[in-house]
Scaffold this motif. Structure first.
Motif, PDB file in Angstrom:
ATOM      1  N   VAL A  87       0.831  -1.214   0.000  1.00 26.78           N
ATOM      2  CA  VAL A  87       0.000   0.000   0.000  1.00 26.78           C
ATOM      3  C   VAL A  87       0.864   1.262   0.000  1.00 26.78           C
ATOM      4  N   ASN A  88       0.546   2.160  -0.909  1.00 27.21           N
ATOM      5  CA  ASN A  88       1.142   3.495  -0.897  1.00 27.21           C
ATOM      6  C   ASN A  88       0.416   4.308   0.173  1.00 27.21           C
ATOM      7  N   LEU A  89       1.134   4.709   1.207  1.00 29.27           N
ATOM      8  CA  LEU A  89       0.487   5.360   2.356  1.00 29.27           C
ATOM      9  C   LEU A  89      -0.200   6.664   1.974  1.00 29.27           C
ATOM     10  N   SER A  90       0.293   7.340   0.950  1.00 27.47           N
ATOM     11  CA  SER A  90      -0.313   8.625   0.576  1.00 27.47           C
ATOM     12  C   SER A  90      -1.682   8.434  -0.071  1.00 27.47           C
ATOM     13  N   ALA A  91      -2.026   7.167  -0.392  1.00 25.69           N
ATOM     14  CA  ALA A  91      -3.349   6.886  -0.986  1.00 25.69           C
ATOM     15  C   ALA A  91      -4.419   6.649   0.078  1.00 25.69           C
ATOM     16  N   LEU A  92      -4.034   6.630   1.346  1.00 28.49           N
ATOM     17  CA  LEU A  92      -5.020   6.374   2.406  1.00 28.49           C
ATOM     18  C   LEU A  92      -6.061   7.482   2.464  1.00 28.49           C
ATOM     19  N   LYS A  93      -7.321   7.074   2.590  1.00 25.48           N
ATOM     20  CA  LYS A  93      -8.383   8.065   2.687  1.00 25.48           C
ATOM     21  C   LYS A  93      -9.254   7.845   3.918  1.00 25.48           C
ATOM     22  N   TYR A  94      -9.380   6.590   4.323  1.00 27.29           N
ATOM     23  CA  TYR A  94     -10.241   6.260   5.467  1.00 27.29           C
ATOM     24  C   TYR A  94      -9.506   5.388   6.481  1.00 27.29           C
ATOM     25  N   ILE A  95      -9.618   5.760   7.760  1.00 18.28           N
ATOM     26  CA  ILE A  95      -9.148   4.911   8.850  1.00 18.28           C
ATOM     27  C   ILE A  95     -10.296   4.791   9.860  1.00 18.28           C
ATOM     28  N   PHE A  96     -10.595   3.569  10.267  1.00 14.57           N
ATOM     29  CA  PHE A  96     -11.646   3.322  11.260  1.00 14.57           C
ATOM     30  C   PHE A  96     -11.000   2.697  12.493  1.00 14.57           C
ATOM     31  N   ILE A  97     -11.373   3.178  13.671  1.00 10.36           N
ATOM     32  CA  ILE A  97     -10.842   2.637  14.926  1.00 10.36           C
ATOM     33  C   ILE A  97     -12.019   2.086  15.741  1.00 10.36           C
ATOM     34  N   THR A  98     -11.923   0.814  16.153  1.00 13.38           N
ATOM     35  CA  THR A  98     -13.046   0.193  16.874  1.00 13.38           C
ATOM     36  C   THR A  98     -13.203   0.727  18.297  1.00 13.38           C
ATOM     37  N   HIS A  99     -12.053   0.952  18.983  1.00 16.14           N
ATOM     38  CA  HIS A  99     -12.096   1.479  20.356  1.00 16.14           C
ATOM     39  C   HIS A  99     -10.696   1.926  20.760  1.00 16.14           C
ATOM     40  N   HIS A 100     -10.651   2.651  21.882  1.00 17.80           N
ATOM     41  CA  HIS A 100      -9.377   3.271  22.247  1.00 17.80           C
ATOM     42  C   HIS A 100      -8.550   2.443  23.221  1.00 17.80           C
ATOM     43  N   HIS A 101      -8.442   1.163  22.978  1.00 20.65           N
ATOM     44  CA  HIS A 101      -7.415   0.353  23.625  1.00 20.65           C
ATOM     45  C   HIS A 101      -6.176   0.474  22.737  1.00 20.65           C
ATOM     46  N   SER A 102      -5.002   0.500  23.386  1.00 18.52           N
ATOM     47  CA  SER A 102      -3.789   0.786  22.613  1.00 18.52           C
ATOM     48  C   SER A 102      -3.470  -0.273  21.556  1.00 18.52           C
ATOM     49  N   PRO A 129     -14.229   6.283  18.091  1.00 14.83           N
ATOM     50  CA  PRO A 129     -15.041   6.705  19.233  1.00 14.83           C
ATOM     51  C   PRO A 129     -14.576   8.051  19.797  1.00 14.83           C
ATOM     52  N   VAL A 130     -15.456   8.641  20.583  1.00 15.39           N
ATOM     53  CA  VAL A 130     -15.139   9.918  21.229  1.00 15.39           C
ATOM     54  C   VAL A 130     -13.787   9.795  21.944  1.00 15.39           C
ATOM     55  N   GLY A 131     -13.006  10.848  21.839  1.00 19.10           N
ATOM     56  CA  GLY A 131     -11.654  10.830  22.395  1.00 19.10           C
ATOM     57  C   GLY A 131     -10.603  10.942  21.308  1.00 19.10           C
ATOM     58  N   VAL A 132     -10.999  10.677  20.050  1.00 17.50           N
ATOM     59  CA  VAL A 132     -10.000  10.681  18.982  1.00 17.50           C
ATOM     60  C   VAL A 132      -9.495  12.107  18.707  1.00 17.50           C
ATOM     61  N   LYS A 133     -10.357  13.099  18.876  1.00 17.65           N
ATOM     62  CA  LYS A 133      -9.912  14.483  18.643  1.00 17.65           C
ATOM     63  C   LYS A 133      -8.854  14.863  19.684  1.00 17.65           C
TER      64      LYS A 133
END
Ligand SMILES: [Zn+2]
Ligand SMILES: [Zn+2]
Length: 318
Positions: A87-102, A129-133
């Motif tokens: 994967v070319n990292l500059s092509a990333l458009k979407y990242i989804f995080i299920t929860h804020h465990h490390s 989830p809330v906390g990402v900002k």
């Protein structure tokens, strides 16, 4: 399953190193992604944040759909795994995080940073989830010296304005011509903001359970999915593991409260009538007696369908 699909999975297993081979160099250094069609790639299949080896790193997954890479969870090691998946990292458009465990978000900031250094020009959307900002604000703060210098010195756009973060609630997250993404709250006490994700990609459905105790609503959420990527726990091995720890009873209660026994994973998959059940996020992660066959046997008692024991860099066609 058709013969050609079976052959594709067999080849994927070989390519992924599941049969003891190394990840071949043909998967590397292609831009923007290796031209192998729409696919699901498991990037990190280990449960928990403890770093043991590159072979199995904490949670991360990739969907490549219409040549666009979508990342689901960003545990430690995700950048290198994405590079090894071509994967070319500059092509990333979407990242989804299920929860804020490390073990699901530790490398989020660094992955975004690495995409920026790779030449990111278009906005990148983070759904979490809330906390990402808060998390990203402080990541940018802690790296402001480097970021500010590179903007001035190298003429780069400001990464802080290229990243758009969305704090999510249950329901539909994205609907567009290419895909529909929705979130379901799973069961992960004491964390309340923890989600499963469903990706509708044309006729295909891919569902990620996230970290969760037995979650009945997943049955309808994952109904008929082409792939259900579900976390999995071996109850007997957890018993053995906690015996060796000083905080045994507390640790055991914590693990059992937010993970799903293999037999129950099979039950969910069977009731949802999924086409393929992909096991990942193995708990415990470091028990040598838990061979692929042990995992398959423990799920087989409740699920007669196709079971795939996930490996880092395993590719599955969509
Ligand atoms: Zn986890
Ligand atoms: Zn977790």
């Amino acid at each position: 399953m058709s013969d050609s699909r079976r052959e594709f999975i067999r080849k994927s297993l070989l390519l992924s190193g599941a049969a003891g081979l190394d990840v071949p160099s043909v998967l590397k250094e292609k831009s923007p992604v290796a031209p192998d069609g729409d696919r699901l790639v498991l990037l990190g299949t280990q449960g928990g944040p403890f770093i043991r080896s590159y072979k199995q790193s904490p949670s991360a997954n990739l969907i490549v759909y219409k040549n666009a890479p979508i990342v689901i969870d960003a545990g430690y090691g995700v950048t290198f795994k994405l590079r090894d998946a071509g994967v070319n990292l500059s092509a990333l458009k979407y990242i989804f995080i299920t929860h804020h465990h490390s073990d699901h978000n530790l490398e989020l900031g660094t992955l975004l940073y690495n995409a920026w250094i790779a030449g990111l020009k278009e906005p990148i959307h983070v759904y979490a989830p809330v906390g990402v900002k808060h998390l990203l604000h402080h990541y940018w703060e802690s790296n402001s010296f480097d970021i500010d210098i590179r903007i001035k010195d190298e003429g780069r756009a400001d990464i802080r304005t290229l990243v758009v973060s969305h704090e999510i609630a249950e329901g539909t997250l994205i609907t567009n011509a290419d895909m529909e993404v929705s979130a379901l709250k799973n069961i992960h006490p004491p964390i309340t903001e923890s989600f499963a994700f469903k990706f509708k990609l044309g006729e295909k459905r891919v569902v990620f359970s996230g970290d969760t105790a037995y979650c009945e609503p997943l049955v309808s959420f994952a109904s008929g999915a082409d792939y259900l990527v579900h976390e999995v726990m071996n109850g007997k091995a957890v018993e053995e593991m906690v015996k060796r720890r000083p905080n045994a009873s507390k640790l055991k209660a914590s693990i059992l409260s937010h993970h799903t026994l293999a037999e129950d994973v099979g039950k969910i998959a069977q009731e949802a009538k999924v086409k393929n059940l992909v096991l990942n996020h193995f708990v415990p992660p470091d028990d040598q007696t838990l061979t692929d066959q042990v995992w398959i046997d423990s799920v087989r008692s409740t699920f007669p369908g196709n079971i795939i024991v996930g490996k880092d860099l395993m590719q599955l066609g969509l």
